[in-house]
Every structure is written in structure tokens, then in C-alpha cells.
Scaffold this active site. Sequence first.
Site, PDB file in Angstrom:
ATOM      1  N   HIS A 185      -7.897  -4.733  -1.378  1.00  0.00           N
ATOM      2  CA  HIS A 185      -6.665  -4.030  -1.017  1.00  0.00           C
ATOM      3  C   HIS A 185      -6.036  -4.576   0.261  1.00  0.00           C
ATOM      4  O   HIS A 185      -4.817  -4.531   0.418  1.00  0.00           O
ATOM      5  CB  HIS A 185      -6.970  -2.538  -0.863  1.00  0.00           C
ATOM      6  N   ASP A 186      -6.857  -5.063   1.181  1.00  0.00           N
ATOM      7  CA  ASP A 186      -6.334  -5.555   2.462  1.00  0.00           C
ATOM      8  C   ASP A 186      -5.755  -6.964   2.385  1.00  0.00           C
ATOM      9  O   ASP A 186      -5.365  -7.526   3.418  1.00  0.00           O
ATOM     10  CB  ASP A 186      -7.428  -5.519   3.542  1.00  0.00           C
TER      11      ASP A 186
ATOM     12  N   SER B  13       0.837  -1.186   0.000  1.00  0.00           N
ATOM     13  CA  SER B  13       0.000   0.000   0.000  1.00  0.00           C
ATOM     14  C   SER B  13       0.887   1.256   0.000  1.00  0.00           C
ATOM     15  O   SER B  13       1.725   1.404  -0.879  1.00  0.00           O
ATOM     16  CB  SER B  13      -0.963  -0.067   1.198  1.00  0.00           C
TER      17      SER B  13
ATOM     18  N   ASP C 233      -8.804  -5.506  -5.951  1.00  0.00           N
ATOM     19  CA  ASP C 233      -8.448  -4.267  -5.247  1.00  0.00           C
ATOM     20  C   ASP C 233      -9.222  -3.087  -5.847  1.00  0.00           C
ATOM     21  O   ASP C 233      -9.079  -2.778  -7.023  1.00  0.00           O
ATOM     22  CB  ASP C 233      -6.938  -4.039  -5.371  1.00  0.00           C
TER      23      ASP C 233
ATOM     24  N   ARG D 166     -12.482   7.187   8.353  1.00  0.00           N
ATOM     25  CA  ARG D 166     -11.842   5.870   8.343  1.00  0.00           C
ATOM     26  C   ARG D 166     -12.809   4.801   7.806  1.00  0.00           C
ATOM     27  O   ARG D 166     -12.409   3.893   7.082  1.00  0.00           O
ATOM     28  CB  ARG D 166     -11.392   5.510   9.751  1.00  0.00           C
TER      29      ARG D 166
END
Lengths: 348, 348
Positions: free
Chosen positions: B317-318, B148, B287, B206
Amino acid sequence: MPLATPLDRLDEPSCPTTHGTVAPDRVALAEGVLGATLALRHAGVQRVNLRWRLVGADGAPVHAVLGGISATRHVAAARDGEPDGWWQDQVGPGRVFDIARVRVLSFDWIGRDGTLDAPLDTRDQADALAVLLDHLGIARLASIVGSSYGAMVGLAFAERHPALVERLVAISGADRADPYAAAWRSLQRRVLDLGRDGPEAVALARQFAMLSYRTPEEFAERFDAEPTWDGDRLRCAAQDYLDAAGSRFAAVFSPIAFRRLSESIDRHRIDPARIATPTTVIAIEQDRLVPLDDLRRLARGLGGPARLAVLSSRYGHDAFLKEPAAIARLLRVALDTPLHATRQDSAA
Amino acid sequence: MPLATPLDRLDEPSCPTTHGTVAPDRVALAEGVLGATLALRHAGVQRVNLRWRLVGADGAPVHAVLGGISATRHVAAARDGEPDGWWQDQVGPGRVFDIARVRVLSFDWIGRDGTLDAPLDTRDQADALAVLLDHLGIARLASIVGSSYGAMVGLAFAERHPALVERLVAISGADRADPYAAAWRSLQRRVLDLGRDGPEAVALARQFAMLSYRTPEEFAERFDAEPTWDGDRLRCAAQDYLDAAGSRFAAVFSPIAFRRLSESIDRHRIDPARIATPTTVIAIEQDRLVPLDDLRRLARGLGGPARLAVLSSRYGHDAFLKEPAAIARLLRVALDTPLHATRQDSAA
């Protein structure tokens, strides 16, 4: 965009009442406000004003055309001097809905004007449409063509009032909300809370919604410039576009309407197996809000004749507004071709 | 999650200074704070505290392991009683980074502690790492393995300090921000503005970020329950999960750090052609933040030997955090196999 035309504002009438006009030169046009008492699914008995509009040749078959949560009854201009409607591309001479041959009915969603701060349901909207048909003396709709929220309402209508509609076209709307999209909307409503329903909050919530309506492919083409500084804040290349759209929206859309209609999408659940109405489901491959898999599942689960058409578009969820030619081709097939009991998949 | 471990807080030291300890029983561990003067790209000359941590056998090759914007220098526990680090799965006996044979270096991002309210750049972070290597007497890194934000910094480092690194692994980070993802982050920063940097704003921003880290596929599996009412507000099935994660984050993460590191992602632009370091790019097919196409373009454009590995994961993405086994397999290939000048694609 759903807000391509300014929202025209009707004066509040005394209820119940209707008023209508006919355009002598081009095409019959009737508009009205029906004061109706509805038993809402989660908000008890409520008095609502149903603002409707019916355009097209007297006595011709009626198609109900329903759009997204920000759409209004103003689907298309029908007379010189009227502003374009949100689906102008599909309505007019030589278009899918040729108003010399058919009539187009639409109405403003219950809650759309922001005066009803209560939980809403797509089934409430469906019932409102049924009340409207009764009022207008329309025994049966030739079709409901619904996009986005309108597709959900169309499905709810077909489930609850099967005798009142011959055919359904559901574009980018499913039997229930996708959990990821629901989370996305839930956070948009939190933005309204955080900003105490102020115009900045409405604009920002709308901007998040817009990201879900569009795609990375479109943004990569349009907004690849380097970011710039705006004082001490970094502005991404898409920010001008997002800001303009957010402000335009906040100027005409109530936070109450936003919240209640957004909730209504997330509450939406119908049982496809209970729908016998011949149905064409139109899915957009790149739709980030209503994934293709959800619409495959819907089309497979429908109780009656069903067809799935898949369109590829860099506009994602907004393809029903931004891909008029491709949508028109699919609509013609959906409305003109008999649907047999066997289910078919087709790709556009 | 990047915040799986509590953020440990170092007391501010007088600068410059370092302090280190060695664990006699298991493995060498050194931690320190280096007071450094850096010429930042957009914020002038600044005095910064570089908080670093170096774990592993004395004299062994050093790998710099860099994570997302919320990651810290605490990559992994190295002694009994320490909490797990954010990449614990990859560090330890028998793991990719076996600290009996190699050393793992990491540091807290400049701006990560929220004390520097100035524009940051991935090149600033790269320069900070170079300063740190000089300070620690590390002539050359065996690799930088960045995920990332860490991948972006790794690319910037390889561009600016090619003599200081032998090999690069860039997981889910590209040569520049995707325009759609940049818009998404820009709106998150607007949430901070709307909520005047309060903890609710940080938590909500967040939560929007988290949606970009995950996928609809995962949400469909985990959060398919019907929404519920919380007083007058509809709660989606994912809301508990999002709320908990948002609050946890807001309790330890500064809005200034969020804004400045988020901006830094959107400003990030490097020229792949100028990177000669042998590089493995690892992309996640699902992603939503760093699209596969962007990483294909990066891998194709790199000036030196390059390999692209594609992993399919419902974690999007994680995946670098949530798919330890698959990531470990790809890392072993990336770190152990010679990269030739010919470019290769592989799929996992």
C-alpha cells in the site's frame, strides 16, 4: 476453530501420577496427567504436568496429532457423550485416523494452562512428547501430524528425536517464523500489555490473531455489509463475529499462556537439513501467517525424503480446520504413500 | 512514510480569514486557513477551518494532490528552507508536477487536527475541497491525484462535483473499503479504546496500521534476524522500527483524528457508475489494504473513460510513497495521455 469444543478441565493431580479409562463399547481411551521434570531451553528445570490422551485400538500404531496453540489433547471424541474434538473430522470410522486400526496421541502444550510464566520453546514441547512416549511405553510413533504450532513442534521433534518417529506431516508450520507474522504476533502481545492482561485485552489480541488466520477472500464473501453505529463507535460488518470469537477465547485462555506460546512461535528455529524423517509439508496458498514461499524453502531444505503439497483455500491458515475433505485427501497420500529420497511437489 | 516531515502547526486564526505569501525568488506559494460552514453527512452543520496550500506558477492549471489520512497540505517544499513534503519526489523542476508550469493544491483533512470529534465522510472532504475551490476562484481542477484516503476523496469529489475536475488519478483507493481491511481498522480503533486514547494506544494502533501498509516480502528482507529478550518480553526483529514509527506518530497525531478518519475510510461508499470523469486507477499488486481485485472492479465499473495500471511493489500500500520513479512514470501517462471511452488495462 481451535476452540470449537469447551476446554475440559482436569483437577490437579498429585505428581507423578496417571489415570486412565477404557471405553468398553467402542474404542480404547486412556487419559492421564504425567508429572515430569523437564530442562526447558530458556526457563531452567521445571516441574510440569503433561496432560495426555490416547485413543484407539490397543496395540495399534500410534500417531501423534498436534494442533495450534489453542488446541488441546482432546483431538476427537472417542465415546458417546464426549464433545467433539478440534480435529473430529479426521478421526473416526472411515476417516484418516480410523481408531479401530490406529491410535491417536495428543497432549496439552506445556504452558497451555497458563500456570507456567516462563519462556517456552518448540523444542521443549518436543522433549515433553518424548518423555510422554517413554512413560507410555511407545517405542516409536508411526507419525507426527502437526498443524500450525503442532507442525513446528513436529519438526523440532524430528530434529531432536529422529529414532522416535517414522514419518512427519507438517501442515502450515515452517522451520522458523516469518518476520512479518512475527511482527503481527509481537503487536498482539503488546495488546496484552496495554490492557494489563485483562479479558478485553485477551479478546482483542485474539481478534488480531484471527485476522492472520483467515483471508480477505473469506471476509469479502461473509462481511460485505455496510458498517453500523454502536453509539459513538463504528462497527464493521465482521465485528459481531470477531467479538463473539474473542470473548469465547478470553473466557478459557490465559493471557500468560497466550503470551508464552506466542513467543515460542517467534523463537522457533530448526535446521531442516538435520531432519532425515520422511516428511510431507502441506502449504496453503493463501496462508497469511505461514507464506507458501517459507514452506517451499522448508521442503527444499529438508535432509530426508520430502514432499510439498499445496492447497488453495479461502480459509488461509485455518484450512487445516476448515477444509476437512481436502486435508483428508492430502493426509491419506502423506501417510499411505512411500516417500522416496527424490523430492516431489504436488498441488491439490 | 506519511510522517516523513514534521507537521507544522498553524495558529488558530479568527474565522473566516486567509493569509498568503508569495515566494518571489522561486515560485508562487500561498497558504491559508478558510473558516467554512459545512453540512457534514453524519455530524450536522459544523464550522471547520480548512488549512490549504497552493504552490506553483500564477495562473497555471491547478492539480489537487491528496494523500493518506496522515498526510497534510504540505505536499512539497516550494522555497529554500522549507522541510520536504510528503510527496516531494513528485513535485519540483523536472518532476511530474513541475511548479513552474502547474500549481499544486492540497489541504488538511477535516478532522485531521483532532478538534472535531464527530463522524466524518469522504464526501465531507470532497465538499470541503469544492468550497475551497470556490474561495480561491479556481473554476476547475486540471486533475485530482489522490493516494489511499486521497483516492477515495477524489472519487467522492468526481461523483459529487463532476464539473469541477477534468481528470482523476486514484492510487490505492477504491469505491468502498475492503471488508477484511475494515476489520483490521476496526481492531485498531479498539486498541485506542483499550488504551483510553493514551499515547501508547495511539502508537500501537499505528503499528498495526503499518503492517497493513507494508508486505511480508519487505519484512522478510529487512527483519529476518532472531528475536531478542527485552527483560521478560520477546522483541521481534521489526520491533525497533515499529516502535520508532509508532512513537513518532503518537507525538503528533490525535487519537480523535485517528478514530474519525479511520471510521471515515470504513464508511466510504461511492457508485463508480456515476463517475464520468476520465480516471486512471493505479493498483499495487501486493497491497494488503486495497486488494487488486477491488481496484479491477472499480476500474471496470466507472461510468466514464477509465484505465487501470498495475504496479508490482514489495512496499504494498505504501508504494505511492516508496516507489517514486515507478509512480512518476504511471502519473505521466495518466496525466498526459488522452483517455478514450474504451477502457484499457496496462501493467507497469
